[in-house]
Design a protein around this motif. Structure first.
Motif, PDB file in Angstrom:
ATOM      1  N   GLY A 179      63.367  52.787  69.320  1.00 49.57           N
ATOM      2  CA  GLY A 179      62.968  53.171  70.493  1.00 49.57           C
ATOM      3  C   GLY A 179      61.736  52.423  71.063  1.00 49.57           C
ATOM      4  N   TYR A 180      60.738  52.449  69.890  1.00 45.52           N
ATOM      5  CA  TYR A 180      59.403  51.592  70.154  1.00 45.52           C
ATOM      6  C   TYR A 180      59.686  50.237  70.823  1.00 45.52           C
TER       7      TYR A 180
ATOM      8  N   ARG B  42      58.738  50.365  74.505  1.00 43.70           N
ATOM      9  CA  ARG B  42      57.384  50.008  74.590  1.00 43.70           C
ATOM     10  C   ARG B  42      57.048  48.630  74.858  1.00 43.70           C
ATOM     11  N   VAL B  43      58.007  47.730  74.214  1.00 44.05           N
ATOM     12  CA  VAL B  43      57.841  46.259  74.307  1.00 44.05           C
ATOM     13  C   VAL B  43      58.649  45.572  75.440  1.00 44.05           C
ATOM     14  N   GLY B  44      59.966  46.014  75.568  1.00 41.31           N
ATOM     15  CA  GLY B  44      60.701  45.509  76.559  1.00 41.31           C
ATOM     16  C   GLY B  44      62.286  45.344  76.296  1.00 41.31           C
ATOM     17  N   SER B  45      62.862  45.198  77.252  1.00 40.28           N
ATOM     18  CA  SER B  45      64.602  45.121  77.018  1.00 40.28           C
ATOM     19  C   SER B  45      64.831  43.871  76.290  1.00 40.28           C
ATOM     20  N   GLY B  46      65.725  44.343  75.283  1.00 35.83           N
ATOM     21  CA  GLY B  46      66.178  43.153  74.621  1.00 35.83           C
ATOM     22  C   GLY B  46      65.457  43.117  73.011  1.00 35.83           C
ATOM     23  N   TYR B  47      64.215  43.508  72.983  1.00 29.76           N
ATOM     24  CA  TYR B  47      63.703  43.700  71.701  1.00 29.76           C
ATOM     25  C   TYR B  47      64.243  44.534  70.659  1.00 29.76           C
ATOM     26  N   ALA B  48      64.038  44.327  69.389  1.00 36.65           N
ATOM     27  CA  ALA B  48      64.782  45.167  68.360  1.00 36.65           C
ATOM     28  C   ALA B  48      63.701  45.075  67.148  1.00 36.65           C
ATOM     29  N   PRO B  49      63.810  46.011  66.179  1.00 36.56           N
ATOM     30  CA  PRO B  49      62.887  45.850  65.152  1.00 36.56           C
ATOM     31  C   PRO B  49      63.453  44.753  64.095  1.00 36.56           C
ATOM     32  N   TYR B  50      62.253  44.145  63.500  1.00 34.67           N
ATOM     33  CA  TYR B  50      62.729  43.193  62.685  1.00 34.67           C
ATOM     34  C   TYR B  50      61.652  43.067  61.485  1.00 34.67           C
ATOM     35  N   LEU B  51      62.148  42.941  60.302  1.00 31.69           N
ATOM     36  CA  LEU B  51      61.395  42.822  59.119  1.00 31.69           C
ATOM     37  C   LEU B  51      60.810  41.272  58.764  1.00 31.69           C
ATOM     38  N   ASN B  52      59.661  40.978  59.152  1.00 31.22           N
ATOM     39  CA  ASN B  52      59.232  39.587  59.199  1.00 31.22           C
ATOM     40  C   ASN B  52      58.681  39.171  57.817  1.00 31.22           C
ATOM     41  N   GLY B  53      59.527  39.268  56.861  1.00 30.47           N
ATOM     42  CA  GLY B  53      59.153  39.210  55.525  1.00 30.47           C
ATOM     43  C   GLY B  53      59.789  39.862  54.453  1.00 30.47           C
TER      44      GLY B  53
ATOM     45  N   TRP C  66      56.677  44.739  59.497  1.00 37.10           N
ATOM     46  CA  TRP C  66      57.539  45.019  60.683  1.00 37.10           C
ATOM     47  C   TRP C  66      57.133  44.208  62.216  1.00 37.10           C
ATOM     48  N   VAL C  67      57.894  43.759  63.006  1.00 36.60           N
ATOM     49  CA  VAL C  67      57.724  43.237  64.086  1.00 36.60           C
ATOM     50  C   VAL C  67      58.731  43.536  65.119  1.00 36.60           C
ATOM     51  N   CYS C  68      58.625  43.539  66.364  1.00 41.09           N
ATOM     52  CA  CYS C  68      59.777  43.755  67.657  1.00 41.09           C
ATOM     53  C   CYS C  68      59.918  42.182  67.962  1.00 41.09           C
ATOM     54  N   ARG C  69      61.146  41.755  67.890  1.00 38.65           N
ATOM     55  CA  ARG C  69      61.971  40.482  68.189  1.00 38.65           C
ATOM     56  C   ARG C  69      62.902  40.470  69.232  1.00 38.65           C
ATOM     57  N   ARG C  70      62.850  39.143  69.774  1.00 41.64           N
ATOM     58  CA  ARG C  70      63.859  38.949  70.867  1.00 41.64           C
ATOM     59  C   ARG C  70      64.009  37.256  71.059  1.00 41.64           C
TER      60      ARG C  70
END
Length: 819
Positions: free
Chosen positions: A267-268, A272-283, A294-298
């Motif tokens: 949901g965040y 809050r970031v934008g359409s197409g973004y999804a949570p991603y564990l960058n590490g 944790w980051v939002c990635r597209r």
């Protein structure tokens, strides 16, 4: 509108002698009769062609057995059944032969051959009769006025017994005397009744939510208001007993910290970031400070931070916060509601809910001032147990007996006002009968009178009609050899469509018709020449040339406007009329969008003399010389673009629209091109060669561009032109002519109006819509995106929707447009 003065029309025939030969002083006439292939004998019209008179009238009778109360409609063709159409008529005259055949009613017809077809050569007239069956619908004059003039235009008949006396008027601004007397009205319902808005202020039909109510008062328990919002363990307190708006809800029991639903990572990122973004564990999941990986990635975009507190609040509300159980483990995040100690202020009481606890219709109100001794204790609940409708019209009449209640926005309860109607009416353009029938009833429907144009309640006889039957009969083919008439022997009565001055009656008189194929001249002297001192100036060839040229101009206007024709108003045997009559509205005047043109004596005299002199001196005048007025007025009749192109805004400080520059400018430009199409030169204008006028109008664009203080807003938008030079109508015509000259290979001057007529229009078009339509139509006609041209001409930019229609077209060469 004005009276339909000439009703002589010709019906069609079947049956009768197989061949009729007559010997007349001007030639030989022959008649024959045949049934068109495929016509059904049981229902096809019947009748006969009897003769062609020496003065050019085709006479006979016709009858439709399946419509005994109707009048047969006839068409007359030259030299074959499908040859050029000479004109139309209706079988509605007395005829002794029809009576002798046992057919009652007026079944006769008489149709006058056009002057061009009385050339001393032998021709044949084929007469075809059509069944008069039709579908019919009512015609709303008020709507016909709004089509022509916009919202607020009203229809009025000058006389109930005159079908052609309809006109359009616009009432002056009403006097606003304030809002309705709501309290006074409610007091009439009994002691204690008050106006009350029963519902939202702004909502569908909220303006109708007003009622009169007599209230019941209850105390308001703030503790109930707090528990309704925050549950048990809270109470209401006023931090300042002398201020009614200091109430709050406070905890009386402590609340420990509690874990709630886990953070909403998806949901965040998406919200809050934008359409197409999804949570991603960058590490890695586990490692030094892994919980912050944790980051939002597209795909294709930069990573964005993921804020855990906000992710918790999305799922659990604004008080929630995030906490990682192990800062080095990315999957140990949780959400918590904070502990709340005793005496913590948690919010405000719910007054509405507290009042509903007392009565289902109770609402909160402050029974006293906001501040003052014990003001906080003055909150009450009030329920309206007795209710009565509140009639706004009656509430306005309490202010003024003549007032009318009006609401500016039916969805806003506070937009009611009372207005005293104005008694000042400004005349406008007449109702668009043809536009009403085609737009509101259906394709093919045309305005028609269901009776005589004059008589008891004749003004109520207008209908929209569409011919239903295709039954036809060829009644006869008559041969004739006729020369031009030495004089006209027929006279007809005509009443002017214009009032010469306030309070005056319409001018009228007896006139001689000079028929062409599409138009007819109606002159006050038999020889066609007005000036009584020139009675010897008897040259019917001049009259023949005039109507021949006006026929050609009519044909060109019809072609240039996409085969459209003006609504019928003033006609002679179905032909558009030019009538010489004094007094009238000036040198010449024509109806807007419907048939009928009147020429002053002086204007007609100039027309006649210029044509007479030019055809008498072909060496000096290779082409006939015509006064321009008749071609200009045809442009007024063929103004069929009121809805699409006329500006809709009102001129500042007036009730008059600002469309005059476009409406009249159309006629100014079109007269030049119609004269070209008719093959004539212009007679001198204001003492100067006519070519000077055309050059002057064409060059106005350059004069306009040279004056950088001028733009669309202070010229055409105000129905004004270049100060001290020429009018706004001339300036609009100049823009049209410059576009046409820039695209000589595009047949621009005809295509532009056809494209304008084909553009979809909103239900209530604006001036911007009219500007958009012209820019789009001009661009399509030129096959060029003219946005940059109109920008250089300092016009308004087209709307986004309009620009989308032309963005694919060629780019312009700005030098062609004076830029």
């Amino acid at each position: 509108m004005t009276k339909h003065h000439e009703t002589r029309q010709a019906p069609a025939l079947r049956g009768g002698p197989a061949r009729l030969r007559m010997r007349l002083g001007l030639g030989t006439l022959c008649a024959g009769l045949a049934l068109l292939p495929g016509a059904a004998l049981a229902v096809a019209p019947m009748g006969t062609v009897q003769t062609i008179t020496p003065d050019g009238y085709v006479k006979g009778w016709a009858y439709a057995p399946n419509v005994p109360s109707g009048s047969v409609e006839l068409r007359f063709h030259r030299d074959s059944a499908t040859g050029p159409l000479l004109g139309t008529a209706v079988a509605n005259e007395y005829n002794a032969a029809a009576q002798a055949a046992g057919i009652s009613g007026n079944r006769g017809f008489s149709f006058q051959l056009p002057l061009q077809d009385r050339d001393g050569l032998t021709h044949t007239v084929y007469t075809v009769a059509s069944d008069p069956s039709f579908d019919e619908a009512s015609l709303n004059m008020n709507t016909a006025c709004t089509i022509r003039n916009g919202a607020g235009s009203e229809a009025r008949a000058g006389g109930s017994d005159d079908a052609h006396s309809w006109g359009c008027v616009r009432r002056g601004p009403d006097t606003n005397i304030g809002g309705p007397d709501l309290w006074g009205y409610c007091s009439t319902k009994g002691t204690g009744f008050e106006p009350h808005l029963k519902g939202a202020q702004v909502a569908p039909n909220a303006a109708n939510n007003w009622v009169c109510r007599k209230p019941q008062v209850y105390t308001l328990d703030m503790n109930v208001g707090c528990t309704r919002n925050f549950g048990s363990g809270v109470e209401g307190r006023a931090t300042n007993p002398n201020d009614a708006y200091t109430w709050g809800c406070f905890r009386t029991t402590a609340v420990p910290e509690t874990r709630v639903s886990d953070p909403d990572l998806n949901g965040y990122c998406s919200q809050r970031v934008g359409s197409g973004y999804a949570p991603y564990l960058n590490g890695p999941v586990i490692g030094s400070y892994a919980s912050y990986n944790w980051v939002c990635r597209r795909s294709g975009y930069s990573d964005q931070p993921l804020i855990m507190n906000t992710a918790c609040q999305i799922r659990n509300g604004g008080n929630a916060f995030a906490r990682a159980g192990d800062v080095n483990n990315a999957y140990t995040w949780g959400c918590y509601n904070p502990a709340v100690p005793v005496n913590t202020r948690v919010g405000s009481p719910n007054l509405e809910a507290a009042c509903l606890d007392r009565h289902p219709s109770a609402t909160p109100y402050l029974d006293g001032p906001v501040t003052g001794p014990n003001a906080a204790s003055q909150w009450k609940c009030r329920a309206s147990l007795n209710e009565s409708p509140l009639v706004m019209q009656t509430a306005c009449e309490r202010r003024d007996p003549t007032a009318q209640a009006r609401v500016a926005n039916v969805n806003d309860a506070y937009t009611w006002s009372c207005s005293v109607p104005s008694t000042v009416y400004t005349p406008e353009n007449g109702p668009d009968l043809g536009g009403y029938c085609s737009s509101y009833v259906g394709s093919g429907y045309e305005p028609r009178l269901a009776g005589a144009p004059q008589g008891l309640n004749a003004s109520s006889l207008w209908r929209c009609r569409k011919t239903r039957s295709t039954e036809q009969t060829q009644l006869g083919a008559l041969s004739y050899t006729l020369n031009l008439p030495a004089t006209q022997s027929e006279t007809l009565h005509y009443v002017s469509m214009h009032l010469p001055s306030p309070g005056a009656t319409r001018a009228s008189g007896y006139f001689y018709p000079w028929p062409g194929r599409k138009v007819a001249l109606q002159t006050p002297r038999a020889n066609g020449h007005y000036n009584s001192s020139a009675s010897s100036d008897n040259n019917p060839a001049v009259m023949a040339k005039i109507v021949e040229v006006l026929d050609a101009a009519y044909d060109w206007y019809k072609s240039a406007t996409g085969n459209r024709t003006p609504s019928p108003a003033n006609l002679y045997q179905g032909r558009l009329t030019f009538t010489v009559i004094e007094p009238n509205c000036g040198g010449a005047c024509g109806r807007l969008g419907s048939t009928g043109i009147e020429l002053s004596n002086g204007t007609y005299e100039a027309l006649y003399k210029s044509v007479r002199d030019s055809i008498a001196n072909p060496g000096t005048y290779p082409r006939p010389a015509f006064d321009q007025a008749v071609f200009y007025e045809l442009g007024r009749n063929f103004w069929l673009f009121e809805r699409a192109l006329a500006y809709k805004d009102l001129l500042p400080g007036t009730t008059r629209g600002n469309g005059g520059s476009v409406v009249t400018g159309y006629a100014v430009a079109m007269r030049f091109y119609s004269m070209d199409a008719a093959g004539v030169d212009g007679a001198p204008f204001d003492g100067q060669p006519f070519a000077n006028l055309r050059t002057s109008v064409h060059g106005l664009v350059d004069t306009y561009l040279a004056n950088t203080s001028l733009n669309w807003n202070n010229t055409l938008a105000l129905d004004q032109g270049i100060p001290g030079v020429r009018s706004g109508s001339d300036l609009f015509a100049s823009f049209v002519m410059r576009l046409a000259s820039a695209h000589p290979d595009r047949n621009f001057i005809e295509q532009v109006w056809q494209h304008a007529a084909n553009q979809p229009q909103p239900s209530t078009p604006t001036t911007q819509d009219a500007v958009d339509t012209f820019i789009v139509a001009a661009s399509l006609a030129a096959n060029t995106n003219l946005t940059a041209v109109f920008s250089g001409w300092r016009w308004p930019a087209p709307s986004t929707a309009a620009h989308q229609k032309i963005r694919h077209l060629n780019s312009p060469d700005l030098s062609k447009y004076g830029l």
